[in-house]
Design an enzyme around this catalytic site. Structure first.
Site, mmCIF file in Angstrom:
data_model
loop_
_atom_site.group_PDB
_atom_site.id
_atom_site.type_symbol
_atom_site.label_atom_id
_atom_site.label_comp_id
_atom_site.label_asym_id
_atom_site.label_seq_id
_atom_site.Cartn_x
_atom_site.Cartn_y
_atom_site.Cartn_z
ATOM 1 N N SER A 78 -15.978 -38.777 -9.490
ATOM 2 C CA SER A 78 -17.034 -38.787 -8.500
ATOM 3 C C SER A 78 -16.370 -38.389 -7.190
ATOM 4 O O SER A 78 -15.436 -39.047 -6.751
ATOM 5 C CB SER A 78 -17.604 -40.199 -8.416
ATOM 6 N N ARG A 136 -13.367 -54.239 -12.034
ATOM 7 C CA ARG A 136 -14.790 -54.322 -11.731
ATOM 8 C C ARG A 136 -15.454 -55.413 -12.563
ATOM 9 O O ARG A 136 -15.244 -55.475 -13.769
ATOM 10 C CB ARG A 136 -15.469 -52.970 -11.996
ATOM 11 N N GLU A 189 -19.815 -39.312 -16.858
ATOM 12 C CA GLU A 189 -19.119 -39.201 -15.570
ATOM 13 C C GLU A 189 -17.643 -39.546 -15.725
ATOM 14 O O GLU A 189 -17.280 -40.573 -16.287
ATOM 15 C CB GLU A 189 -19.777 -40.173 -14.578
ATOM 16 N N ARG A 209 -16.821 -48.662 -20.200
ATOM 17 C CA ARG A 209 -17.081 -49.541 -19.048
ATOM 18 C C ARG A 209 -16.287 -50.828 -19.211
ATOM 19 O O ARG A 209 -16.681 -51.728 -19.935
ATOM 20 C CB ARG A 209 -18.587 -49.840 -18.981
ATOM 21 N N ARG A 220 -11.419 -42.839 -19.201
ATOM 22 C CA ARG A 220 -12.447 -41.894 -19.641
ATOM 23 C C ARG A 220 -11.845 -40.551 -20.049
ATOM 24 O O ARG A 220 -12.404 -39.827 -20.885
ATOM 25 C CB ARG A 220 -13.512 -41.730 -18.548
#
Length: 424
Positions: free
Chosen positions: A351, A261, A348, A276, A390
């Site tokens: 998802s 990303r 988070e 991130r 994560r």
RNA sequence: GGAGGAGUGGCCGAGUGGUCGAAGGCAACGGUCUUGAAAACCGUCGGACGCGAGUCCCGGGGGUUCGAAUCCCUCCUCCUCCGCCA
């Protein structure tokens, strides 16, 4: 993509649903384009019919050279008009398609109202937040002190927002991937996949990353391939353009992949640690389902992701996203947020979304409800099961020990082959 | 990367400029027959758009032509040989 026919039938309803997601959006330009297309198509089809009919006469009948020349002239003129109309129609269709591809999915009726993250609903909480007799550290300090995370070296190699795992840290990532894949394939009946990490532009359009979010993706030159931002992209596109048999649904895939990303627009946000990154690893769960079974499957899918957190003894809560916070392609979504005691926040970690027929319509994925019946679009669903970086964060922070070491949860020990990562 | 060959409906496969959305076969579905099944026979049997007449789709895109599944260009995919490579 949207069902344009349904929108034309109930424009007010469609607009109202869309505006639950974003008050500034509406279907008016899409509707206008669709109506113009309808008129043009009718005109085109009539003209083509005329051309075909006249042309047939030209082919079969015996006629004088003179008549032939006249007819040819007539046909030539018809042909010019057909080509003109065809050009107009193609341009219009391109516009319509682009407009349609850039509009987000409609929230489902069950999705709660709300404009942002603030309005999300906590559905349930699992586990107890751990308490410590000492000041708990965050995963970045823990990882660096234990010598299992090396952000400096990663920056030397690749720049900001990359991680280098070393030793038991690298093993922890590998162990988590194996553990998650084994759990999903053995207990939850998924087929394991290892997909390509580079995909075509069409694949990216199919799942909704393109055309709107091109700046978020890494793109290769000169081949115009994209690094996947999630395994959802290659895995969902496996069945693009196919008509599946009702009997084979639901199809359930679990895929491990790296995810890439660009994180454009998040400069200065979550810059510390593993939160991130430009590259992280994830096990993704993807389903293709009949419309009538997708809602129940969405719940089960969420449960499959929760099972991982429970096995790893990580406290979490399930949050249902409100209409304004939904991702572009989702109609309904649960986020799993893990508790990070080192940072005192919920973060988070998974998802789980139901896309309804939105992606299926873009990618042309249908099924035949019964032999002889017309094909319908499937529903697609996916969820992280889980984001591995994560998960590493959570394990370090939740299972940290006073001496700076980290306890490995029971379920992971067969994969890690140690009971803890000891402070040196 | 170089040379050659090929891409047609769920599958196989005919079709090389006009009436072809496309023969034939297989599979599938409905029926006749049968106690039941098989076999045989009859029928149905790709998708999209349009109220409809009808139109669009023969790997994708573009072109030639009055007219393209058929001719040309280009891209993609697969196969064979060569090169390179884990």
């Amino acid at each position: 993509m949207h069902d344009i026919k349904a929108i034309l039938e109930d424009p007010e309803g469609a607009n109202a649903a869309l505006q639950r997601r974003h008050p500034d959006l509406d279907f008016s330009s899409l509707i206008e384009l669709a109506e113009r297309r309808r008129a043009l198509t009718t005109q085109y089809s009539g003209l083509r019919h005329e051309q075909k009919t006249v042309s047939e006469g030209f082919a079969s009948k015996t006629m004088s050279d003179e008549d032939r020349a006249t007819l040819r002239g007539q046909l030539k003129e018809l042909s010019t008009r057909v080509k003109g109309l065809d050009g107009e129609l193609k341009a219009l269709e391109e516009q319509l398609e682009h407009a349609a591809l850039c509009l987000p999915n409609l929230p489902s009726a069950e999705t709660p109202d709300g404009a942002s993250e603030e309005d999300n609903k906590v559905v349930r909480t699992w586990g107890e937040k751990p308490t410590f007799d000492f000041e708990p550290s965050d995963h970045a300090s823990l990882g660096e002190d234990l010598g299992i995370l090396d952000f400096e070296a990663a920056a030397r190699v690749s720049g900001a927002r990359f991680a280098l795992y070393r030793g038991l840290g690298a093993r922890l990532e590998r162990a988590l991937a194996s553990f998650m894949l084994d759990l999903h394939t053995e207990a939850h009946d998924y087929e394991e996949l290892l997909p390509p990490y580079l995909v075509s532009r069409d694949a990216m359009v199919g799942t909704g990353q393109l055309p709107k979010f091109e700046e978020d993706a890494f793109r290769t030159e000169p081949d115009d391939l994209f690094l996947i931002s999630t395994a959802e992209v290659p895995v969902t596109n496996i069945h693009r353009g196919q008509i599946l048999e009702a009997g084979e649904l639901p199809i359930s895939y679990a895929a491990y992949s790296s995810c890439f990303r660009r994180e454009a627009g998040s400069y200065g946000k979550d810059t510390r640690g593993l939160t991130r990154l430009h590259q992280f690893q994830k096990v993704e769960l993807v389903h293709f389902a009949k419309p009538e079974e997708s809602a129940a499957l969405h719940e089960r899918l969420t449960g499959h992701a929760e099972a991982v957190l429970q096995a790893l003894e990580l406290p979490y809560r399930v949050v249902e996203l409100c209409a304004g916070d939904l991702g572009f392609a989702a109609q309904r979504c649960y986020d799993l947020e893990v508790w990070l005691p080192g940072q005192s926040i919920w973060r988070e970690i998974s998802s789980c979304s139901n896309f309804g027929p939105f992606q299926a319509r873009r990618a042309g994925i249908r099924y035949r409800p019964a032999p002889g019946e017309k094909p319908r679009f499937v529903h697609t669903l996916n969820g992280s099961g889980l984001a591995i970086g994560r998960t590493v964060m959570a394990i370090l922070e939740v299972h940290q020990l006073e001496d700076g070491g980290v306890r490995i949860p029971q379920a992971l020990q067969p994969y890690m082959r140690v009971e803890s990562i000891a402070a040196s």
